[in-house]
Design a protein around this motif. Structure first.
Motif, short mmCIF file in Angstrom:
data_model
loop_
_atom_site.label_atom_id
_atom_site.label_comp_id
_atom_site.label_asym_id
_atom_site.label_seq_id
_atom_site.Cartn_x
_atom_site.Cartn_y
_atom_site.Cartn_z
N VAL A 72 -9.13 -11.71 -2.06
CA VAL A 72 -8.54 -11.39 -3.36
C VAL A 72 -8.00 -9.95 -3.35
CG1 VAL A 72 -9.05 -11.02 -5.81
CG2 VAL A 72 -9.85 -13.08 -4.66
N VAL A 73 -8.76 -9.02 -2.79
CA VAL A 73 -8.31 -7.62 -2.71
C VAL A 73 -7.07 -7.51 -1.83
CG1 VAL A 73 -8.95 -5.35 -1.83
CG2 VAL A 73 -10.56 -6.63 -3.23
N ALA A 74 -7.07 -8.20 -0.68
CA ALA A 74 -5.92 -8.14 0.23
C ALA A 74 -4.67 -8.72 -0.43
CB ALA A 74 -6.24 -8.89 1.52
N ILE A 75 -4.80 -9.83 -1.12
CA ILE A 75 -3.65 -10.43 -1.79
C ILE A 75 -3.18 -9.53 -2.93
CG2 ILE A 75 -2.93 -12.39 -3.23
CD1 ILE A 75 -4.76 -14.13 -1.44
N GLY A 76 -4.11 -8.94 -3.68
CA GLY A 76 -3.74 -8.03 -4.76
C GLY A 76 -3.00 -6.81 -4.24
N ILE A 77 -3.46 -6.24 -3.15
CA ILE A 77 -2.78 -5.08 -2.57
C ILE A 77 -1.41 -5.49 -2.03
CG2 ILE A 77 -2.87 -3.46 -0.62
CD1 ILE A 77 -5.85 -3.21 -1.14
N GLY A 78 -1.31 -6.70 -1.50
CA GLY A 78 -0.03 -7.19 -1.02
C GLY A 78 1.02 -7.29 -2.12
N TYR A 79 0.57 -7.52 -3.34
CA TYR A 79 1.51 -7.56 -4.47
C TYR A 79 1.78 -6.18 -5.06
CZ TYR A 79 1.51 -12.64 -4.67
OH TYR A 79 1.68 -13.95 -4.37
N VAL A 80 0.81 -5.29 -5.00
CA VAL A 80 0.95 -3.98 -5.63
C VAL A 80 1.76 -3.01 -4.78
CG1 VAL A 80 -0.36 -1.95 -6.39
CG2 VAL A 80 -1.15 -4.23 -7.00
N LEU A 81 1.54 -2.99 -3.48
CA LEU A 81 2.21 -2.01 -2.62
C LEU A 81 3.75 -2.11 -2.63
CD1 LEU A 81 -0.10 -1.68 0.49
CD2 LEU A 81 0.26 -0.05 -1.36
N PRO A 82 4.35 -3.28 -2.62
CA PRO A 82 5.82 -3.32 -2.63
C PRO A 82 6.45 -2.88 -3.95
CG PRO A 82 4.93 -5.35 -1.73
CD PRO A 82 3.79 -4.59 -2.30
N LEU A 83 5.66 -2.65 -4.98
CA LEU A 83 6.23 -2.22 -6.26
C LEU A 83 6.78 -0.80 -6.20
CD1 LEU A 83 3.60 -3.69 -8.73
CD2 LEU A 83 5.82 -4.63 -8.08
N ASP A 84 6.32 0.01 -5.25
CA ASP A 84 6.80 1.38 -5.09
C ASP A 84 7.40 1.50 -3.68
OD1 ASP A 84 7.36 4.01 -5.54
OD2 ASP A 84 5.33 4.71 -5.19
N PRO A 85 8.68 1.13 -3.50
CA PRO A 85 9.24 1.04 -2.16
C PRO A 85 9.75 2.36 -1.56
CG PRO A 85 10.85 0.32 -3.74
CD PRO A 85 9.59 0.66 -4.51
N ARG A 86 9.19 3.49 -1.98
CA ARG A 86 9.61 4.77 -1.40
C ARG A 86 9.03 4.92 -0.01
NH1 ARG A 86 7.78 9.13 -5.46
NH2 ARG A 86 6.00 7.75 -5.54
N LEU A 87 9.78 5.57 0.86
CA LEU A 87 9.32 5.81 2.22
C LEU A 87 8.34 6.98 2.24
CD1 LEU A 87 12.73 5.39 4.03
CD2 LEU A 87 10.90 3.72 3.84
N SER A 88 7.53 7.04 3.29
CA SER A 88 6.49 8.07 3.36
C SER A 88 7.07 9.47 3.37
CB SER A 88 5.60 7.85 4.57
OG SER A 88 6.36 7.96 5.75
N TRP A 89 8.23 9.69 4.04
CA TRP A 89 8.80 11.03 4.08
C TRP A 89 9.34 11.44 2.73
CZ3 TRP A 89 13.89 11.68 2.89
CH2 TRP A 89 14.73 10.57 3.01
N GLN A 90 9.61 10.50 1.86
CA GLN A 90 10.03 10.83 0.50
C GLN A 90 8.83 11.16 -0.38
OE1 GLN A 90 12.06 7.17 -0.28
NE2 GLN A 90 14.07 8.11 0.02
N VAL A 91 7.74 10.45 -0.18
CA VAL A 91 6.55 10.64 -1.01
C VAL A 91 5.80 11.90 -0.61
CG1 VAL A 91 4.34 9.63 -1.66
CG2 VAL A 91 6.33 8.17 -1.39
N PHE A 92 5.61 12.13 0.69
CA PHE A 92 4.80 13.25 1.17
C PHE A 92 5.68 14.38 1.68
CE2 PHE A 92 2.21 9.42 1.90
CZ PHE A 92 1.20 9.70 1.01
N SER A 93 6.55 14.88 0.83
CA SER A 93 7.38 16.01 1.24
C SER A 93 7.30 17.10 0.17
CB SER A 93 8.83 15.57 1.43
OG SER A 93 9.37 15.16 0.20
N SER A 94 7.61 18.30 0.59
CA SER A 94 7.65 19.43 -0.33
C SER A 94 8.93 20.22 -0.04
CB SER A 94 6.40 20.31 -0.16
OG SER A 94 6.39 20.88 1.11
N PRO A 95 9.32 21.11 -0.91
CA PRO A 95 10.56 21.85 -0.69
C PRO A 95 10.56 22.70 0.58
CG PRO A 95 9.81 22.13 -2.94
CD PRO A 95 8.73 21.41 -2.21
N SER A 96 9.40 23.05 1.08
CA SER A 96 9.36 23.95 2.24
C SER A 96 9.28 23.21 3.57
CB SER A 96 8.17 24.89 2.12
OG SER A 96 6.97 24.15 2.16
#
Length: 68
Positions: free
Chosen positions: A13-37
């Motif tokens: 149930v947790v795996a299926i729930g995460i499978g539905y929740v994660l694609p809701l925010d389709p930003r790439l990791s370099w966009q999410v974990f970046s800073s101006p510097s």
């Protein structure tokens, strides 16, 4: 046995729930974990210093003038 089956069902149930929740925010990791510097797209050409030749130059030890 009942506890093990319950654990398997909960994990599914947790795996299926995460499978539905994660694609809701389709930003790439370099966009999410970046800073101006931080430089993500173009790292540049001089990352190690102006005098680096690309060779691993270790200095040889000085010979001992007075061997024991």
């Amino acid at each position: 046995m009942k506890t093990m089956l319950t654990g398997i069902v909960v994990a599914l149930v947790v795996a299926i729930g995460i499978g539905y929740v994660l694609p809701l925010d389709p930003r790439l990791s370099w966009q999410v974990f970046s800073s101006p510097s931080t430089r993500v797209a173009d790292p540049g050409t001089n990352l190690v210093g102006p005098g680096w030749t690309g060779e691993n130059e270790a200095e040889a030890p000085e010979p001992d003038d007075n061997p024991a």
